[in-house]
Scaffold this active site. Structure first.
Site, PDB file in Angstrom:
ATOM      1  N   ARG A   1       0.847  -1.204   0.000  1.00 40.91           N
ATOM      2  CA  ARG A   1       0.000   0.000   0.000  1.00 40.91           C
ATOM      3  C   ARG A   1       0.882   1.254   0.000  1.00 40.91           C
ATOM      4  NH1 ARG A   1      -3.921  -2.137   4.939  1.00 40.91           N
ATOM      5  NH2 ARG A   1      -3.903  -4.311   4.244  1.00 40.91           N
TER       6      ARG A   1
ATOM      7  N   GLU B   1       2.443  -1.900  -4.207  1.00 42.72           N
ATOM      8  CA  GLU B   1       1.217  -2.693  -4.162  1.00 42.72           C
ATOM      9  C   GLU B   1       0.084  -1.782  -3.744  1.00 42.72           C
ATOM     10  OE1 GLU B   1      -1.908  -5.090  -2.079  1.00 42.72           O
ATOM     11  OE2 GLU B   1      -0.591  -3.559  -1.245  1.00 42.72           O
TER      12      GLU B   1
ATOM     13  N   GLU C   1      -4.148  -4.873  -6.745  1.00 41.64           N
ATOM     14  CA  GLU C   1      -5.012  -5.911  -6.195  1.00 41.64           C
ATOM     15  C   GLU C   1      -6.485  -5.546  -6.411  1.00 41.64           C
ATOM     16  OE1 GLU C   1      -6.235  -8.243  -2.064  1.00 41.64           O
ATOM     17  OE2 GLU C   1      -4.424  -6.999  -2.094  1.00 41.64           O
TER      18      GLU C   1
ATOM     19  N   LYS D   1      -9.731  -5.685  -5.030  1.00 41.02           N
ATOM     20  CA  LYS D   1     -10.192  -5.883  -3.660  1.00 41.02           C
ATOM     21  C   LYS D   1     -11.704  -6.074  -3.637  1.00 41.02           C
ATOM     22  CE  LYS D   1      -8.209  -6.145   0.363  1.00 41.02           C
ATOM     23  NZ  LYS D   1      -6.998  -6.928   0.582  1.00 41.02           N
TER      24      LYS D   1
END
Length: 274
Positions: free
Chosen positions: A43, A69, A143, A145
């Site tokens: 993050r 990420e 990602e 989510k």
């Protein structure tokens, strides 16, 4: 004289046969030893700045991480926003579900003060903003989510990446998710981008059959750091996949994963990975 010359040549040839394999193994070992895992800023550099904000991503770049990420979800009006939780409650001064808020409402939220007053005014970025700012400068690991909350998000992400330009299609960008079906839907929408999967924690490890199934479409797997051992790494590599692991928050774990041969270390502290 001729006999002695032949004997010398034969001896030299035999010596070459003995030494050549040793030198080859030595060179290979040296190459393997010199390989280091990718530093994947979780993050962003979220140990030093509020997660999933430009401040955290800028810090990751400054700390020379190989990848950022980040987590992507979708607003009420169909915009891709970078936030980890399905609600804005934990990381902003607002309340509510991401899918129930418009982009304009999300952009008004303070996404930095919860971490430290120094970051007051940080906003939740859109995926488009992140691609524009960092594409081609640092690797991006996106990602998906909670994709089940957002029907069509896979195609939306695929199209947004395409629209960002070819500079992102150089292996420095990948998409992954805990939802393996969502990963495969994304891959059909944009086969140019490598994909990976997140494996939930299993105390008894990952079966070779599971890895074989994943390897049919995925380039890498991401696992809990406690699942990593040399057997898992070797199996993933034999199937042509890379293996990443996290989330690392201590130097001890970073060193351990490096020694086990992990290809990527997902960490809140990029400077913990040597």
């Amino acid at each position: 004289m001729n006999y002695k010359w032949r004997l010398l040549m034969l001896f030299s040839f035999a010596l070459t046969l003995v030494l050549f394999p040793l030198s080859g193994i030595s060179a290979q070992s040296q190459q393997e030893t010199s390989q280091k895992p990718w530093t994947i800023a979780h993050r962003g550099a979220s140990g030093y700045a509020p997660e999933n904000t430009l401040a955290a991503f800028d810090k990751a770049v400054a700390m020379k991480a190989e990848f950022i990420e980040l987590d992507v979800q979708m607003s009420k009006d169909g915009h891709l926003v970078v936030i980890h939780d399905p609600t804005v409650d934990r990381t902003t001064n607002g309340r509510g579900k991401v899918k129930d808020l418009t982009l304009a409402e999300i952009k008004k939220l303070d996404a930095g003060s919860w971490f430290d007053k120094r970051f007051a005014g940080e906003r939740i970025p859109t995926l488009e903003e992140v691609l524009t700012r960092y594409g081609g400068k640092i690797g991006l690991l996106i990602e998906l989510k909670k994709p089940k909350l957002y029907p069509g998000i896979e195609a939306k992400v695929a199209e947004t990446i395409k629209a960002s330009g070819k500079k992102l299609m150089d292996g420095r960008l990948a998409v992954f998710s805990l939802d393996h079906q969502a990963v495969q839907r994304f891959q059909k929408a944009n086969p140019a981008v490598p994909v990976g999967v997140i494996l939930g924690y299993h105390s008894d490890g990952v079966s070779i059959r599971k890895l074989q199934s994943i390897s049919r479409y995925a380039s890498f797997v991401s696992v809990n750091k406690r699942m990593v051992d040399q057997t898992l790494v070797k199996r993933a590599h034999q199937l042509g996949m890379k293996i990443g692991s996290g989330t690392v928050r201590t130097k001890r774990w970073a060193k351990r994963l490096e020694s086990l041969g992990a290809d990527g270390i997902i960490t809140d502290f990029p400077d913990y990975v040597k």
